[in-house]
Design a protein around this motif. Structure first.
Motif, PDB file in Angstrom:
ATOM      1  N   SER A 115      22.504 -71.417  91.089  1.00 18.87           N
ATOM      2  CA  SER A 115      23.029 -70.074  90.861  1.00 18.87           C
ATOM      3  C   SER A 115      22.089 -69.078  91.533  1.00 18.87           C
ATOM      4  O   SER A 115      20.866 -69.207  91.446  1.00 18.87           O
ATOM      5  N   GLY A 116      22.658 -68.139  92.239  1.00 15.77           N
ATOM      6  CA  GLY A 116      21.850 -67.175  92.974  1.00 15.77           C
ATOM      7  C   GLY A 116      21.599 -67.588  94.403  1.00 15.77           C
ATOM      8  O   GLY A 116      21.076 -66.823  95.202  1.00 15.77           O
ATOM      9  N   PHE A 117      21.977 -68.825  94.735  1.00 20.74           N
ATOM     10  CA  PHE A 117      21.812 -69.288  96.113  1.00 20.74           C
ATOM     11  C   PHE A 117      23.008 -68.834  96.942  1.00 20.74           C
ATOM     12  O   PHE A 117      24.138 -68.789  96.447  1.00 20.74           O
ATOM     13  N   LEU A 118      22.764 -68.525  98.198  1.00 22.36           N
ATOM     14  CA  LEU A 118      23.862 -68.171  99.097  1.00 22.36           C
ATOM     15  C   LEU A 118      24.281 -69.403  99.892  1.00 22.36           C
ATOM     16  O   LEU A 118      23.487 -69.962 100.653  1.00 22.36           O
TER      17      LEU A 118
ATOM     18  N   SER B  86      19.793 -92.107  92.695  1.00 22.66           N
ATOM     19  CA  SER B  86      21.015 -91.742  91.969  1.00 22.66           C
ATOM     20  C   SER B  86      21.884 -90.836  92.836  1.00 22.66           C
ATOM     21  O   SER B  86      21.406 -90.219  93.785  1.00 22.66           O
ATOM     22  N   ILE B  87      23.169 -90.746  92.502  1.00 23.17           N
ATOM     23  CA  ILE B  87      24.062 -89.882  93.271  1.00 23.17           C
ATOM     24  C   ILE B  87      23.792 -88.433  92.919  1.00 23.17           C
ATOM     25  O   ILE B  87      23.952 -88.021  91.774  1.00 23.17           O
ATOM     26  N   HIS B  88      23.348 -87.700  93.897  1.00 27.40           N
ATOM     27  CA  HIS B  88      23.098 -86.269  93.707  1.00 27.40           C
ATOM     28  C   HIS B  88      23.184 -85.588  95.068  1.00 27.40           C
ATOM     29  O   HIS B  88      23.204 -86.236  96.100  1.00 27.40           O
ATOM     30  N   GLY B  89      23.240 -84.269  95.049  1.00 25.18           N
ATOM     31  CA  GLY B  89      23.379 -83.537  96.290  1.00 25.18           C
ATOM     32  C   GLY B  89      22.109 -82.776  96.651  1.00 25.18           C
ATOM     33  O   GLY B  89      21.116 -82.818  95.915  1.00 25.18           O
ATOM     34  N   HIS B  90      22.143 -82.120  97.801  1.00 27.98           N
ATOM     35  CA  HIS B  90      20.986 -81.359  98.247  1.00 27.98           C
ATOM     36  C   HIS B  90      21.412 -79.994  98.770  1.00 27.98           C
ATOM     37  O   HIS B  90      22.545 -79.808  99.204  1.00 27.98           O
ATOM     38  N   PHE B  91      20.474 -79.083  98.693  1.00 24.48           N
ATOM     39  CA  PHE B  91      20.677 -77.756  99.263  1.00 24.48           C
ATOM     40  C   PHE B  91      19.514 -77.484 100.187  1.00 24.48           C
ATOM     41  O   PHE B  91      18.353 -77.560  99.767  1.00 24.48           O
ATOM     42  N   LYS B  92      19.793 -77.185 101.443  1.00 24.50           N
ATOM     43  CA  LYS B  92      18.704 -76.838 102.353  1.00 24.50           C
ATOM     44  C   LYS B  92      18.718 -75.355 102.649  1.00 24.50           C
ATOM     45  O   LYS B  92      19.728 -74.810 103.107  1.00 24.50           O
ATOM     46  N   CYS B  93      17.593 -74.700 102.383  1.00 23.09           N
ATOM     47  CA  CYS B  93      17.464 -73.270 102.666  1.00 23.09           C
ATOM     48  C   CYS B  93      17.123 -73.096 104.147  1.00 23.09           C
ATOM     49  O   CYS B  93      16.167 -73.684 104.652  1.00 23.09           O
ATOM     50  N   GLU B  94      17.904 -72.263 104.801  1.00 25.42           N
ATOM     51  CA  GLU B  94      17.705 -72.052 106.238  1.00 25.42           C
ATOM     52  C   GLU B  94      16.480 -71.193 106.516  1.00 25.42           C
ATOM     53  O   GLU B  94      16.015 -71.140 107.654  1.00 25.42           O
ATOM     54  N   LYS B  95      15.968 -70.537 105.471  1.00 25.63           N
ATOM     55  CA  LYS B  95      14.837 -69.635 105.689  1.00 25.63           C
ATOM     56  C   LYS B  95      13.513 -70.351 105.423  1.00 25.63           C
ATOM     57  O   LYS B  95      12.690 -70.490 106.326  1.00 25.63           O
ATOM     58  N   PHE B 124      26.327 -85.463  99.813  1.00 23.70           N
ATOM     59  CA  PHE B 124      26.785 -84.092  99.652  1.00 23.70           C
ATOM     60  C   PHE B 124      25.621 -83.142  99.864  1.00 23.70           C
ATOM     61  O   PHE B 124      24.552 -83.350  99.288  1.00 23.70           O
ATOM     62  N   TYR B 125      25.805 -82.165 100.716  1.00 22.59           N
ATOM     63  CA  TYR B 125      24.750 -81.160 100.852  1.00 22.59           C
ATOM     64  C   TYR B 125      25.314 -79.815 101.256  1.00 22.59           C
ATOM     65  O   TYR B 125      26.397 -79.721 101.830  1.00 22.59           O
ATOM     66  N   LEU B 126      24.561 -78.798 100.881  1.00 21.13           N
ATOM     67  CA  LEU B 126      24.913 -77.424 101.214  1.00 21.13           C
ATOM     68  C   LEU B 126      23.790 -76.833 102.049  1.00 21.13           C
ATOM     69  O   LEU B 126      22.647 -77.275 101.965  1.00 21.13           O
ATOM     70  N   LYS B 127      24.139 -75.854 102.851  1.00 22.46           N
ATOM     71  CA  LYS B 127      23.115 -75.097 103.563  1.00 22.46           C
ATOM     72  C   LYS B 127      23.323 -73.610 103.274  1.00 22.46           C
ATOM     73  O   LYS B 127      24.455 -73.167 103.056  1.00 22.46           O
ATOM     74  N   GLY B 128      22.235 -72.878 103.261  1.00 19.43           N
ATOM     75  CA  GLY B 128      22.327 -71.450 102.988  1.00 19.43           C
ATOM     76  C   GLY B 128      20.958 -70.861 102.759  1.00 19.43           C
ATOM     77  O   GLY B 128      19.981 -71.287 103.379  1.00 19.43           O
ATOM     78  N   ILE B 129      20.895 -69.863 101.859  1.00 16.86           N
ATOM     79  CA  ILE B 129      19.627 -69.200 101.557  1.00 16.86           C
ATOM     80  C   ILE B 129      19.349 -69.342 100.066  1.00 16.86           C
ATOM     81  O   ILE B 129      20.208 -69.048  99.241  1.00 16.86           O
ATOM     82  N   CYS B 130      18.165 -69.806  99.728  1.00 10.20           N
ATOM     83  CA  CYS B 130      17.845 -70.030  98.322  1.00 10.20           C
ATOM     84  C   CYS B 130      17.560 -68.695  97.619  1.00 10.20           C
ATOM     85  O   CYS B 130      17.362 -67.664  98.257  1.00 10.20           O
TER      86      CYS B 130
END
Lengths: 136, 136
Positions: A115-118, B86-95, B124-130
């Motif tokens: 939450s709060g992530f873009l 385990s099955i989980h996803g990731h979020f990579k911050c582009e900054k 599963f993964y997302l990219k964006g800004i944390c």
DNA sequence: ATTAATTTTGCAACAATTACAATAATGTAA
DNA sequence: TTACATTATTGTAATTGTTGCAAAATTAAT
């Protein structure tokens, strides 16, 4: 898609439709094989004998920048490309190596921890054996 | 995790716990940074001056084969590794370039298009800004 | 202790990608 | 059209992540 529609689509996204760009884009939407740079190059060199692999790289980078194509990253040594820019997933068969599109409902996913992530990009893929390869 | 537990865990999965393997595995579970081969190598060479980058590659490949680690493929030019299988996803911050874990409920996903397919891996993964980078 | 098997290491080879400068094509203004 | 400026394409060289392979080191077995 009609050629004129393709030209419009590229132009509207700021991509000047040179012959190379047109052919590469047409290839992406007609052959739904989620190709690699090498596949694109080998399949188009016949029709465009002067085509350079660097041009394929340049063009795909431009497509990504302008938002008319997306990267598919399943194996670390083969970058694939997709002209379908909508949010969807992929399934790669380990046997026939084909990449299938799969629909996903992302509304269930965006959750808690971030939450709060873009979120700018959503990627989802599965690996396994496709139906046909299982029965062979 | 205790060292003895780590040894048991590796042994139970068919990984003979050599000093190099132990250190690399400990690094993976202690530093939750989803490191690349290069990061692992640079962070461990101080404590193990004879360590070779080939050993890091070999060891990670072994870990994957034996199921005690997973590959994370977000960028095509940086393969990362994760000891959380385990099955989980990731979020990579582009900054800040950090990779965060995210929980996902996969039950919503496995759907339509791929009935009859055998699923072996889920990514599963997302990219964006944390959050932190957005407020900076 | 010797021998065999496994693990680690260093270096060479490889493949995907990028950098870069030269050439070609296109657009513009006189 | 001609001359000039801009943009696109091309080929080659350089870079980087990864793998192949054989020698050296370590560990296990007889």
């Amino acid at each position: 898609m009609e050629v004129n529609n393709i030209i419009d689509h590229l132009t509207q996204h700021g991509v000047k439709p040179s012959p190379q760009r047109l052919n590469i884009y047409k290839y992406l939407i007609e052959e739904k094989n989620h190709p690699t740079v090498d596949t694109i190059f080998k399949d188009l060199i016949g029709a465009m004998p002067t085509l350079s692999k660097t041009t394929v790289y340049n063009t795909l980078k431009l497509f990504i920048d302008k938002g008319v194509a997306k990267v598919i990253n399943i194996e670390n040594n083969e970058t694939r490309y997709d002209a379908d820019t909508s949010i969807h997933g992929h399934f790669k068969c380990e046997k026939c190596l084909k990449v299938f599109d799969i629909n996903i409902d992302m509304s269930e996913i965006k959750t808690l921890d971030i939450s709060g992530f873009l979120i700018k990009e959503t990627h989802f893929y599965l690996k396994g054996i496709c139906k046909k390869c299982r029965s062979d």
